[in-house]
Structures are given as C-alpha cells and as structure tokens.
Design a protein around this motif. Structure first.
Motif, PDB file in Angstrom:
ATOM      1  N   THR A 107      -3.422   4.755   6.082  1.00  0.00           N
ATOM      2  CA  THR A 107      -3.368   6.117   5.615  1.00  0.00           C
ATOM      3  C   THR A 107      -2.830   6.931   6.511  1.00  0.00           C
ATOM      4  OG1 THR A 107      -5.567   5.442   4.371  1.00  0.00           O
ATOM      5  CG2 THR A 107      -5.140   7.909   4.864  1.00  0.00           C
ATOM      6  N   ALA A 108      -3.317   6.815   7.855  1.00  0.00           N
ATOM      7  CA  ALA A 108      -2.972   7.518   9.034  1.00  0.00           C
ATOM      8  C   ALA A 108      -1.471   7.507   9.305  1.00  0.00           C
ATOM      9  CB  ALA A 108      -3.778   7.647  10.064  1.00  0.00           C
ATOM     10  N   ARG A 109      -0.864   6.438   8.954  1.00  0.00           N
ATOM     11  CA  ARG A 109       0.629   6.185   9.494  1.00  0.00           C
ATOM     12  C   ARG A 109       1.587   5.143   8.396  1.00  0.00           C
ATOM     13  NH1 ARG A 109      -3.181   2.632  11.630  1.00  0.00           N
ATOM     14  NH2 ARG A 109      -2.521   0.422  11.637  1.00  0.00           N
ATOM     15  N   PRO A 110       1.887   5.704   7.360  1.00  0.00           N
ATOM     16  CA  PRO A 110       2.542   5.293   6.374  1.00  0.00           C
ATOM     17  C   PRO A 110       3.529   4.343   6.747  1.00  0.00           C
ATOM     18  CG  PRO A 110       2.155   7.468   5.873  1.00  0.00           C
ATOM     19  CD  PRO A 110       1.796   7.472   7.267  1.00  0.00           C
ATOM     20  N   PRO A 111       4.051   3.163   6.196  1.00  0.00           N
ATOM     21  CA  PRO A 111       4.973   2.585   6.541  1.00  0.00           C
ATOM     22  C   PRO A 111       6.401   2.814   6.249  1.00  0.00           C
ATOM     23  CG  PRO A 111       3.750   1.638   4.554  1.00  0.00           C
ATOM     24  CD  PRO A 111       3.102   2.729   5.059  1.00  0.00           C
ATOM     25  N   ARG A 112       7.177   2.759   7.258  1.00  0.00           N
ATOM     26  CA  ARG A 112       8.697   2.886   6.891  1.00  0.00           C
ATOM     27  C   ARG A 112       9.242   1.490   6.574  1.00  0.00           C
ATOM     28  NH1 ARG A 112      10.123   7.925   7.286  1.00  0.00           N
ATOM     29  NH2 ARG A 112       9.089   9.279   8.257  1.00  0.00           N
ATOM     30  N   ARG A 113       8.900   0.401   7.098  1.00  0.00           N
ATOM     31  CA  ARG A 113       9.663  -0.832   7.115  1.00  0.00           C
ATOM     32  C   ARG A 113       8.529  -1.966   6.332  1.00  0.00           C
ATOM     33  NH1 ARG A 113      12.625  -4.010  10.522  1.00  0.00           N
ATOM     34  NH2 ARG A 113      14.120  -3.989   8.614  1.00  0.00           N
ATOM     35  N   VAL A 114       8.762  -2.311   5.033  1.00  0.00           N
ATOM     36  CA  VAL A 114       7.924  -3.343   4.472  1.00  0.00           C
ATOM     37  C   VAL A 114       8.631  -4.734   4.281  1.00  0.00           C
ATOM     38  CG1 VAL A 114       6.606  -3.800   2.420  1.00  0.00           C
ATOM     39  CG2 VAL A 114       6.901  -1.562   3.452  1.00  0.00           C
ATOM     40  N   LEU A 115       8.007  -5.740   4.582  1.00  0.00           N
ATOM     41  CA  LEU A 115       8.555  -7.112   4.283  1.00  0.00           C
ATOM     42  C   LEU A 115       7.695  -7.843   3.204  1.00  0.00           C
ATOM     43  CD1 LEU A 115      10.121  -9.593   5.136  1.00  0.00           C
ATOM     44  CD2 LEU A 115       8.762 -10.183   6.901  1.00  0.00           C
ATOM     45  N   ASP A 116       8.055  -8.469   2.223  1.00  0.00           N
ATOM     46  CA  ASP A 116       7.483  -9.150   1.371  1.00  0.00           C
ATOM     47  C   ASP A 116       7.930 -10.441   1.414  1.00  0.00           C
ATOM     48  OD1 ASP A 116       5.879 -10.052  -0.722  1.00  0.00           O
ATOM     49  OD2 ASP A 116       6.957  -9.075  -2.301  1.00  0.00           O
ATOM     50  N   CYS A 117       7.072 -11.438   1.845  1.00  0.00           N
ATOM     51  CA  CYS A 117       7.269 -12.907   1.983  1.00  0.00           C
ATOM     52  C   CYS A 117       6.956 -13.748   0.840  1.00  0.00           C
ATOM     53  CB  CYS A 117       6.619 -13.481   3.137  1.00  0.00           C
ATOM     54  SG  CYS A 117       6.875 -12.703   4.872  1.00  0.00           S
ATOM     55  N   GLY A 118       7.992 -13.936  -0.033  1.00  0.00           N
ATOM     56  CA  GLY A 118       7.859 -14.766  -1.185  1.00  0.00           C
ATOM     57  C   GLY A 118       7.646 -13.768  -2.370  1.00  0.00           C
ATOM     58  N   THR A 119       8.609 -13.034  -2.458  1.00  0.00           N
ATOM     59  CA  THR A 119       8.648 -11.932  -3.522  1.00  0.00           C
ATOM     60  C   THR A 119       8.531 -12.095  -4.743  1.00  0.00           C
ATOM     61  OG1 THR A 119       9.567  -9.571  -3.650  1.00  0.00           O
ATOM     62  CG2 THR A 119      11.061 -11.451  -3.815  1.00  0.00           C
TER      63      THR A 119
END
Length: 280
Positions: A107-119
């Motif tokens: 909530t306090a630090r919205p992600p800028r980089r996301v990794l989905d393993c096994g998308t």
C-alpha cells in the motif's frame, strides 16, 4: 431438446447429475456462451427464448468432464476476462488472494517492477499491471504455447506495452541473468502431490506440468524460493500460492533461504499464500 432456454437449462442440470456440484452455473454459462450473451443477460432477457442448437454440443463436452472454461475459451480473474486453452491452468478465484495480499503489503510503496514466475495465461501478472498502472512486468514460462495465450491476453487488455513475456525455466542455470530485482514477485507454481486424487475435470484436462510437483508437492518451491533473495528489491515481497497443507513446509523452505514469511488465507479461511521478504 426442450423448446425454451429455461427448460433446456433444467434438463441440462439433471443430465449433469449430482457429481457436478456447479451443474446449474455450468448450464447457465454454457447456454450464455451458445447465445453469445452474458450470463446476467441470459437470466434477465432470454429464458423464454427458443433453445439454440449449439447448446447440445457444449453440454455434451461438459458431460465428458471438460471444464467449462476450456469449452467457452475464457475465464474471469480479478475482474479481467482472460482467454484460456488446455495449454494453461484455469485461473481460480482462490488465487486472487495473492493479488489482494500484495495490495495490502505494498500500500505504501506501489511496485514498479513485477515478476510472475510460471505466468500461464498471464492471470497474476496482468491483474497486477491492471492494479498498478505505473508498474512494468515480466512473465516467464517454459511453455511457448502458454506464453502465446498470455500474449494474446495482454494485447486484448491493452497491457502488452507493460508486459514482457519470456520463455524461461526457473530450474535452468542462468535463467534469471540480467532480470534485475523486483518489488513484487508472484508465483502459482505446481504444488499437487504426484499421487493426489483429483477430479477428472482437472486431471484429464489441465496441463500436468503446471499441477504436479513430486511426492510431497514441494519440488517447485525447493527450486524457486531459494532464488528469491537475489531477485527481490530491498523492500520487495514475493507472494507464492500454496496448497492447504503446505504452509509450514513452504515457510521452512523460505526461512532456510533467509526469508521472513507471513501466511495469508483465502475467503474460505484456508491457507492460500505465503508472503516472503528478505529478513533484516
């Protein structure tokens, strides 16, 4: 076939029998698909219409234990309509727990980089990108066919410019070279025991490589989780789906890798996700 849609649905529920716990819902979804309308539109406006000829063929496939999502070619996940094929797992509502838990944690630090393993279909990655419009994401999968489904979903949802889909196997040496670090890692890895009894609708139709993970269902965690410390940003978190009896062993694998953990439960109060972060 009965004359009206209402009568055809009633007959379909009876034909599907007591083994189909969602017989009424299945029949309504298939009928809506045969008509090319939404289920709500079907129930509000079409119940007295003549039953379409195409419904019988769809019902026959369901009676052979084929999942409704594969018959219709779509599934809903976190408010998104996704294409699904037998090359990918069908997204399930319980998996939305990972997105909700990530939203709470970040909530306090919205992600800028996301990794989905096994998308797979891209469900987790695309849900995250829809939730955080500033985020860029990478989705990896070892299946080219699955990546093709994910790419079509990203394009249909207008998220393709922020979704980088790559063929990679987290069990292969050097797979993460050059990926960098991530504020959020999502993973719904295989976690079913090899000899687990499964309903035919799952066992006979969904991809085995995305389901089974050794005698204890822990093989994928043992390979993937120890790699998180070098993939997570300093305040990043990983959200990993687990089976109902796997909270303690998965947490133990994470702790051995130097990760702190927090358990999240689904709406039925079952253990569903383990949040992991680098211990400080």
């Amino acid at each position: 076939m009965p004359d009206t849609i209402a009568a055809a649905i009633t007959a379909a529920v009876a034909a599907l029998g007591p083994e189909a716990s969602t017989a009424r819902l299945d029949a309504e979804l298939l009928m809506a698909g045969a008509l090319g309308v939404s289920r709500s539109d079907l129930l509000l406006r079409h119940m007295r219409d003549p039953a379409p000829e195409g419904f019988a063929g769809l019902l026959e496939r369901r009676m052979a234990h084929e999942p409704v999502a594969y018959i219709l070619g779509t599934a809903e996940f976190y408010g998104l309509t996704l294409e699904v094929t037998p090359d990918v797992l069908i997204p399930r509502g319980d998996t939305e727990t990972l997105i909700e838990a990530a939203r709470e944690a970040l909530t306090a630090r919205p992600p800028r980089r996301v990794l989905d393993c096994g998308t797979g279909s891209g469900a987790l990655l695309l849900a995250a990108l829809s939730l955080w419009p500033q985020a860029q994401g990478i989705g990896i999968d070892r299946s080219e066919a699955a990546l093709a489904v994910a790419a079509r979903n990203a394009d249909a949802l207008g998220l393709a410019p922020r979704a980088d889909l790559r063929r990679a196997d987290w069990g292969a040496p050097g797979w993460a070279k050059g990926l960098g670090r991530f504020d959020l890692i999502l993973a719904n890895p295989p976690y079913v025991e090899d000899d687990a009894p499964l309903e035919r609708v799952v066992r006979d139709h969904e991809p085995a490589g995305a389901l089974f993970a050794g005698a204890e269902g822990l093989d994928a965690y043992r390979v993937l989780v120890p790699q998180f410390p070098r993939l997570l940003a300093p305040e990043g978190v990983a959200m990993v789906e687990i089976g109902a009896r796997q909270a303690d062993p998965v947490a133990a694998i994470a702790h051995a890798a130097g990760l702190a953990t927090r358990l999240h439960r689904d709406l039925a109060n079952r253990p569903r996700a383990v949040e992991m972060s680098v211990s400080r």
